[in-house]
Design an enzyme around this catalytic site. Sequence first.
Site, short mmCIF file in Angstrom:
data_model
loop_
_atom_site.label_atom_id
_atom_site.label_comp_id
_atom_site.label_asym_id
_atom_site.label_seq_id
_atom_site.Cartn_x
_atom_site.Cartn_y
_atom_site.Cartn_z
N LYS A 117 96.94 34.98 -50.48
CA LYS A 117 96.34 36.32 -51.02
C LYS A 117 96.70 37.40 -50.25
CE LYS A 117 93.45 35.94 -54.49
NZ LYS A 117 93.92 35.32 -55.66
N THR A 154 94.94 30.27 -53.59
CA THR A 154 94.98 31.83 -52.87
C THR A 154 93.46 32.28 -53.12
OG1 THR A 154 95.66 33.00 -55.03
CG2 THR A 154 97.31 32.01 -53.69
N ARG A 195 111.44 74.34 -30.08
CA ARG A 195 111.18 73.88 -31.55
C ARG A 195 110.04 73.46 -31.68
NH1 ARG A 195 114.94 68.54 -32.77
NH2 ARG A 195 113.80 67.19 -31.23
N GLN A 199 114.02 60.68 -29.64
CA GLN A 199 114.64 59.57 -28.99
C GLN A 199 113.92 59.16 -27.65
OE1 GLN A 199 116.48 61.40 -30.87
NE2 GLN A 199 117.97 60.05 -31.74
N HIS A 258 111.17 68.00 -39.75
CA HIS A 258 111.58 68.98 -39.37
C HIS A 258 110.91 70.28 -39.77
CE1 HIS A 258 115.17 66.71 -38.44
NE2 HIS A 258 115.39 66.44 -39.67
O1 LIG Z 1 115.24 64.73 -31.58
C1 LIG Z 1 116.19 64.62 -32.42
N1 LIG Z 1 117.09 63.66 -32.40
C2 LIG Z 1 117.94 63.69 -33.26
O2 LIG Z 1 118.68 62.62 -33.28
C3 LIG Z 1 118.42 64.72 -33.91
N2 LIG Z 1 119.19 64.91 -35.14
C4 LIG Z 1 119.32 66.30 -35.47
O3 LIG Z 1 119.86 66.73 -36.44
N3 LIG Z 1 117.91 66.87 -35.02
C5 LIG Z 1 117.63 65.83 -34.14
N4 LIG Z 1 116.55 65.89 -33.12
#
Ligand SMILES: O=c1[nH]c(=O)c2[nH]c(=O)[nH]c2[nH]1
Length: 299
Positions: free
Chosen positions: A15, A60, A177, A220, A248
């Site tokens: 379930k 279930t 940014r 990353q 963004h």
């Molecule tokens: O932190 C980011 N990683 C990316 O891989 C990436 N690619 C991008 O266009 N902006 C960013 N910013």
Amino acid sequence: MSSNNIILGANQYGKAEVRLVKITRDTDRHEIEDLNVTSELRGDFEAAHLEGDNAHVVPTDTQKNTVYAFAREGVGSPEKFLLRLAEHFTSSFDWVDGGRWAAESYNWDRIQADGSEHNHSFVKNGTETRTAVVVKDGDDVQVMGGLKGLTVLKSTQSGFEGYPKDKYTTLAETSDRIMSTDVAARWRYNTTDVDFNNAYDDVKALLLEGFTENYSTALQNTLYGMGKKVLEAHPEIDEIKFSMPNKHHFLVDLAPFGLDNPNEVFFAADRPYGLIEATVLREDASDAGRAWEGIAGFC
Ligand SMILES: O=c1[nH]c(=O)c2[nH]c(=O)[nH]c2[nH]1
């Protein structure tokens, strides 16, 4: 020549999304636990599929009822609750040798009224959803904690530079940014002997701290730092997976209006978004078995 001998492959059933609200009302100060639970059994269900024999098919509907019945004794932590269900089904029915149990749990805060926390009125907390999965395969038990929808933003101390450029590159390098994401993370414990509620609170705090720390050269780099921080502080966790959108925020050009824009006015785009996904793990992490099967949206 391909064979026309057709057999049954991997299967599981149960379930999905049993919505459960448990109120603990031993005193006037009530407690609320709010979960969405899925139970799926694995084992010998061949006759049901091949021969129409339901002798092994724990309905279930029964699985749903068991979730509610077990909640009568309390939930405690989603992970412990799922472990109880796993133990129950595998020990009650000979032919059930494993399964997958998953939960989301939602947070409620007490409403502040007359300057104090109300005893029995709550407001849904708008932040993250906690997630839990238990996978049992014979004696092997895997427990995954997690969260999703933990929305964070830092308004500086983030940039993106040094990337390769080709004829399609228009992105300008920046050392200042906005960085914002909705953190989704799942982490795998290497033991069931854990105070899962404490561990959850601490992992969440470490993820938040990790997000704030250091100048971010890219999402990353921030992701890896967050994972490393969790693993260094929690020996009972072997790996952590992340899926994080890069939400963004584009600087709006105010020049047509005779105005400057020193990183103050942004267009918050909802799509497309960058999508940054990775697993951070111990080099000698225990074998995950089938732990990650069925957990979508991570790599
Ligand atoms: O932190 C980011 N990683 C990316 O891989 C990436 N690619 C991008 O266009 N902006 C960013 N910013």
